[in-house]
Scaffold this motif. Structure first.
Motif, PDB file in Angstrom:
ATOM      1  N   THR A 126       0.836  -1.233   0.308  1.00 31.34           N
ATOM      2  CA  THR A 126      -0.224  -0.158   0.063  1.00 31.34           C
ATOM      3  C   THR A 126       1.016   0.879  -0.125  1.00 31.34           C
ATOM      4  OG1 THR A 126      -1.618   1.550   0.951  1.00 31.34           O
ATOM      5  CG2 THR A 126      -0.157  -0.022   2.502  1.00 31.34           C
ATOM      6  N   ARG A 127       0.581   2.493  -1.206  1.00 37.00           N
ATOM      7  CA  ARG A 127       1.547   3.627  -0.803  1.00 37.00           C
ATOM      8  C   ARG A 127       0.615   4.345   0.046  1.00 37.00           C
ATOM      9  NH1 ARG A 127      -0.008   3.272  -7.469  1.00 37.00           N
ATOM     10  NH2 ARG A 127      -1.287   2.704  -6.322  1.00 37.00           N
ATOM     11  N   TYR A 128      -0.572   3.928   0.975  1.00 34.36           N
ATOM     12  CA  TYR A 128      -1.555   5.182   1.123  1.00 34.36           C
ATOM     13  C   TYR A 128      -1.116   4.375   3.018  1.00 34.36           C
ATOM     14  CZ  TYR A 128      -2.444   5.641  -3.761  1.00 34.36           C
ATOM     15  OH  TYR A 128      -2.185   6.656  -5.318  1.00 34.36           O
ATOM     16  N   ASN A 149      -8.138   5.703  -5.572  1.00 32.63           N
ATOM     17  CA  ASN A 149      -8.578   4.994  -4.808  1.00 32.63           C
ATOM     18  C   ASN A 149      -9.660   4.805  -3.653  1.00 32.63           C
ATOM     19  OD1 ASN A 149      -6.406   2.707  -3.924  1.00 32.63           O
ATOM     20  ND2 ASN A 149      -5.676   3.514  -5.565  1.00 32.63           N
ATOM     21  N   PHE A 150     -10.112   6.998  -3.418  1.00 28.26           N
ATOM     22  CA  PHE A 150     -10.843   7.112  -3.326  1.00 28.26           C
ATOM     23  C   PHE A 150     -12.237   7.100  -3.469  1.00 28.26           C
ATOM     24  CE2 PHE A 150     -14.063  10.613  -2.607  1.00 28.26           C
ATOM     25  CZ  PHE A 150     -13.957  10.945  -2.013  1.00 28.26           C
ATOM     26  N   LEU A 151     -12.566   6.927  -5.600  1.00 26.69           N
ATOM     27  CA  LEU A 151     -13.389   6.737  -5.832  1.00 26.69           C
ATOM     28  C   LEU A 151     -13.914   5.424  -5.137  1.00 26.69           C
ATOM     29  CD1 LEU A 151     -13.759   8.229  -8.887  1.00 26.69           C
ATOM     30  CD2 LEU A 151     -14.842   8.648  -7.531  1.00 26.69           C
ATOM     31  N   THR A 152     -12.998   4.349  -5.372  1.00 19.47           N
ATOM     32  CA  THR A 152     -13.286   2.569  -4.738  1.00 19.47           C
ATOM     33  C   THR A 152     -13.778   2.575  -3.481  1.00 19.47           C
ATOM     34  OG1 THR A 152     -11.714   2.461  -6.418  1.00 19.47           O
ATOM     35  CG2 THR A 152     -12.410   0.875  -4.515  1.00 19.47           C
ATOM     36  N   GLN A 153     -13.379   3.802  -2.357  1.00 19.75           N
ATOM     37  CA  GLN A 153     -13.535   3.490  -1.441  1.00 19.75           C
ATOM     38  C   GLN A 153     -14.897   3.888  -1.488  1.00 19.75           C
ATOM     39  OE1 GLN A 153     -11.037   1.916   1.205  1.00 19.75           O
ATOM     40  NE2 GLN A 153      -9.417   1.969  -0.144  1.00 19.75           N
ATOM     41  N   VAL A 154     -15.171   4.541  -1.256  1.00 21.70           N
ATOM     42  CA  VAL A 154     -16.288   5.425  -0.833  1.00 21.70           C
ATOM     43  C   VAL A 154     -17.205   4.704  -1.916  1.00 21.70           C
ATOM     44  CG1 VAL A 154     -18.417   7.472  -2.077  1.00 21.70           C
ATOM     45  CG2 VAL A 154     -16.024   7.886  -1.332  1.00 21.70           C
ATOM     46  N   LEU A 155     -17.419   4.168  -3.017  1.00 23.68           N
ATOM     47  CA  LEU A 155     -18.577   3.018  -3.716  1.00 23.68           C
ATOM     48  C   LEU A 155     -18.102   1.569  -3.345  1.00 23.68           C
ATOM     49  CD1 LEU A 155     -17.860   4.687  -7.470  1.00 23.68           C
ATOM     50  CD2 LEU A 155     -19.937   5.354  -5.921  1.00 23.68           C
ATOM     51  N   LEU A 156     -17.141   1.471  -3.113  1.00 25.84           N
ATOM     52  CA  LEU A 156     -16.957  -0.603  -2.743  1.00 25.84           C
ATOM     53  C   LEU A 156     -16.716  -0.836  -1.389  1.00 25.84           C
ATOM     54  CD1 LEU A 156     -15.435  -1.670  -5.880  1.00 25.84           C
ATOM     55  CD2 LEU A 156     -18.173  -0.859  -5.357  1.00 25.84           C
ATOM     56  N   SER A 161      -6.434  -0.117   1.348  1.00 27.93           N
ATOM     57  CA  SER A 161      -6.389   1.559   1.352  1.00 27.93           C
ATOM     58  C   SER A 161      -5.778   1.141   0.230  1.00 27.93           C
ATOM     59  CB  SER A 161      -5.294   1.715   2.268  1.00 27.93           C
ATOM     60  OG  SER A 161      -4.155   1.340   2.136  1.00 27.93           O
ATOM     61  N   ASP A 162      -5.855   0.622  -0.423  1.00 26.48           N
ATOM     62  CA  ASP A 162      -4.390   0.882  -1.974  1.00 26.48           C
ATOM     63  C   ASP A 162      -5.019  -0.891  -3.188  1.00 26.48           C
ATOM     64  OD1 ASP A 162      -2.822   1.010  -4.024  1.00 26.48           O
ATOM     65  OD2 ASP A 162      -1.617   2.023  -3.270  1.00 26.48           O
ATOM     66  N   LEU A 163      -6.058  -0.215  -3.820  1.00 24.67           N
ATOM     67  CA  LEU A 163      -6.705  -0.908  -4.693  1.00 24.67           C
ATOM     68  C   LEU A 163      -6.375  -1.177  -5.990  1.00 24.67           C
ATOM     69  CD1 LEU A 163      -8.996  -2.693  -3.535  1.00 24.67           C
ATOM     70  CD2 LEU A 163      -8.862  -0.647  -1.989  1.00 24.67           C
ATOM     71  N   THR A 164      -5.769  -0.180  -6.608  1.00 21.60           N
ATOM     72  CA  THR A 164      -4.863   0.007  -7.408  1.00 21.60           C
ATOM     73  C   THR A 164      -3.101  -0.466  -7.913  1.00 21.60           C
ATOM     74  OG1 THR A 164      -4.361   1.894  -7.522  1.00 21.60           O
ATOM     75  CG2 THR A 164      -6.509   1.852  -8.217  1.00 21.60           C
ATOM     76  N   GLY A 165      -2.536  -0.841  -6.535  1.00 18.54           N
ATOM     77  CA  GLY A 165      -1.613  -1.519  -6.833  1.00 18.54           C
ATOM     78  C   GLY A 165      -1.066  -2.617  -6.783  1.00 18.54           C
ATOM     79  N   LYS A 185     -10.152  -7.680 -17.451  1.00 16.92           N
ATOM     80  CA  LYS A 185      -9.109  -7.783 -17.002  1.00 16.92           C
ATOM     81  C   LYS A 185      -7.749  -6.988 -17.659  1.00 16.92           C
ATOM     82  CE  LYS A 185     -10.094 -12.975 -17.947  1.00 16.92           C
ATOM     83  NZ  LYS A 185     -11.435 -12.572 -17.453  1.00 16.92           N
ATOM     84  N   GLY A 186      -8.457  -5.946 -17.408  1.00 20.31           N
ATOM     85  CA  GLY A 186      -7.850  -4.625 -17.718  1.00 20.31           C
ATOM     86  C   GLY A 186      -7.249  -4.193 -16.740  1.00 20.31           C
ATOM     87  N   TYR A 187      -6.594  -2.972 -16.576  1.00 23.22           N
ATOM     88  CA  TYR A 187      -6.232  -2.293 -15.647  1.00 23.22           C
ATOM     89  C   TYR A 187      -7.037  -2.511 -13.833  1.00 23.22           C
ATOM     90  CZ  TYR A 187      -1.943  -1.372 -17.637  1.00 23.22           C
ATOM     91  OH  TYR A 187      -1.314  -1.083 -19.132  1.00 23.22           O
ATOM     92  N   VAL A 188      -8.586  -2.604 -14.032  1.00 24.59           N
ATOM     93  CA  VAL A 188      -9.446  -2.700 -12.628  1.00 24.59           C
ATOM     94  C   VAL A 188      -9.326  -4.138 -12.098  1.00 24.59           C
ATOM     95  CG1 VAL A 188     -11.456  -3.523 -14.316  1.00 24.59           C
ATOM     96  CG2 VAL A 188     -11.511  -1.812 -12.503  1.00 24.59           C
ATOM     97  N   PHE A 189      -8.763  -5.012 -13.098  1.00 20.36           N
ATOM     98  CA  PHE A 189      -7.919  -6.443 -12.464  1.00 20.36           C
ATOM     99  C   PHE A 189      -7.604  -5.916 -10.990  1.00 20.36           C
ATOM    100  CE2 PHE A 189      -5.266 -10.072 -11.679  1.00 20.36           C
ATOM    101  CZ  PHE A 189      -5.736 -10.946 -11.908  1.00 20.36           C
ATOM    102  N   GLN A 190      -6.619  -5.206 -10.588  1.00 14.64           N
ATOM    103  CA  GLN A 190      -6.483  -5.537  -9.529  1.00 14.64           C
ATOM    104  C   GLN A 190      -7.195  -4.819  -8.221  1.00 14.64           C
ATOM    105  OE1 GLN A 190      -3.277  -6.441  -9.232  1.00 14.64           O
ATOM    106  NE2 GLN A 190      -1.918  -5.710 -11.106  1.00 14.64           N
ATOM    107  N   MET A 191      -8.319  -3.938  -8.853  1.00 19.72           N
ATOM    108  CA  MET A 191      -9.324  -3.505  -7.970  1.00 19.72           C
ATOM    109  C   MET A 191     -10.312  -4.630  -7.833  1.00 19.72           C
ATOM    110  SD  MET A 191     -11.996  -0.616  -8.407  1.00 19.72           S
ATOM    111  CE  MET A 191     -12.137  -1.080 -10.157  1.00 19.72           C
ATOM    112  N   GLU A 192     -10.614  -5.532  -8.455  1.00 24.22           N
ATOM    113  CA  GLU A 192     -12.179  -6.743  -8.468  1.00 24.22           C
ATOM    114  C   GLU A 192     -10.734  -7.411  -7.698  1.00 24.22           C
ATOM    115  OE1 GLU A 192     -14.751  -8.982 -11.244  1.00 24.22           O
ATOM    116  OE2 GLU A 192     -13.379  -7.989 -12.527  1.00 24.22           O
ATOM    117  N   MET A 193     -10.019  -7.776  -7.452  1.00 22.58           N
ATOM    118  CA  MET A 193      -9.397  -8.725  -7.104  1.00 22.58           C
ATOM    119  C   MET A 193      -8.976  -8.860  -5.310  1.00 22.58           C
ATOM    120  SD  MET A 193      -7.892 -11.722  -8.835  1.00 22.58           S
ATOM    121  CE  MET A 193      -6.249 -12.210  -8.335  1.00 22.58           C
TER     122      MET A 193
END
Length: 240
Positions: A126-128, A149-156, A161-165, A185-193
């Motif tokens: 985590t960078r944050y 990361n802020f949008l992800t924290q609010v919505l999900l 703390s770090d969903l895109t790393g 399969k794209g860069y949102v993959f890390q967040m979904e995991m």
């Protein structure tokens, strides 16, 4: 730190035009693992790089041995970390798997200590949080990362703390299960995991990391990836 029992670590390294970075990151990984007494393999998943990355990978395999360095080519329409990890998993023999970039953005630090402390299913950088941070990015890139990361924290509300790393350690069976559940399969993959991991009740530990921008080459992150991320975020919000 010595490896525990019969633990073996498989590192999945997706590459696309990384011929300058690859020898350095492999050398750093090999040195770290050998100094720590960790049994390992490094699986290089190249997506048809036109710059000679595959030839470099083949030379590294000769230098370090085919039991330590494995090159597996994949050809896709669009470079995707998710697709690369799925491809690499087919060849992984370790019971723990580390996913990371091959662009030298991440310090080569193993997460075994953190995993052992809490017996976690996943350990994520985590960078944050804590003394984590980002160095070498311009203001625009920092705002994009922070905003995502802020949008992800609010919505999900994922509880991490770090969903895109892209520097994480997984139990192999956990990663396999998550890949079966994930649709991105794209860069949102890390967040979904991470979101799916929380849904399935897997435990997640976090380690603060200092993220340093790539040494050579250019980032693969562009406008299309940002749009794809936002679409993926809204899809997860609607379906989770």
């Amino acid at each position: 730190m010595a490896a525990r029992g019969c633990d073996r670590l498989s590192v999945l390294l997706p590459t696309y035009n990384e011929r300058d970075n690859l020898p350095l990151v492999v050398w750093l990984l090999v040195r770290t693992f050998r100094d720590s007494g960790i049994d390992f393999e490094i699986i290089i998943i190249d997506d048809g790089s036109p710059d000679g990355t595959q030839e470099v990978a083949q030379q590294l395999e000769k230098i370090y041995g085919s039991d330590k360095i494995v090159m597996r080519e994949m050809i896709s329409v669009l470079f995707s970390p998710g697709t690369a990890y799925i491809h690499g998993m087919k060849h992984a023999t370790g019971n723990f798997i580390v996913i990371m970039d091959a662009d030298l953005s991440h310090h080569v630090r193993l997460y075994f200590i953190k995993q052992k402390e809490g017996n976690f299913d996943i350990v994520s950088g985590t960078r944050y949080k804590g003394n984590g941070g980002v160095y070498g990015w311009d203001l625009k890139r920092k705002l994009i990362s922070r905003g995502a990361n802020f949008l992800t924290q609010v919505l999900l509300r994922p509880g991490a703390s770090d969903l895109t790393g892209s520097f994480r350690l997984y139990r192999k069976e956990v990663l396999q299960k998550l890949m079966e559940k994930c649709v991105s399969k794209g860069y949102v993959f890390q967040m979904e995991m991470i979101v799916r991991a929380r849904q399935l009740g897997y435990t997640i530990g976090e380690v603060p990391i200092s993220f340093v921008d790539r040494v050579y080459g250019e980032s693969k992150l562009g406008g299309n990836e940002i749009v794809s991320f936002l679409k993926g975020l809204l899809t997860l919000f609607a379906t989770t």
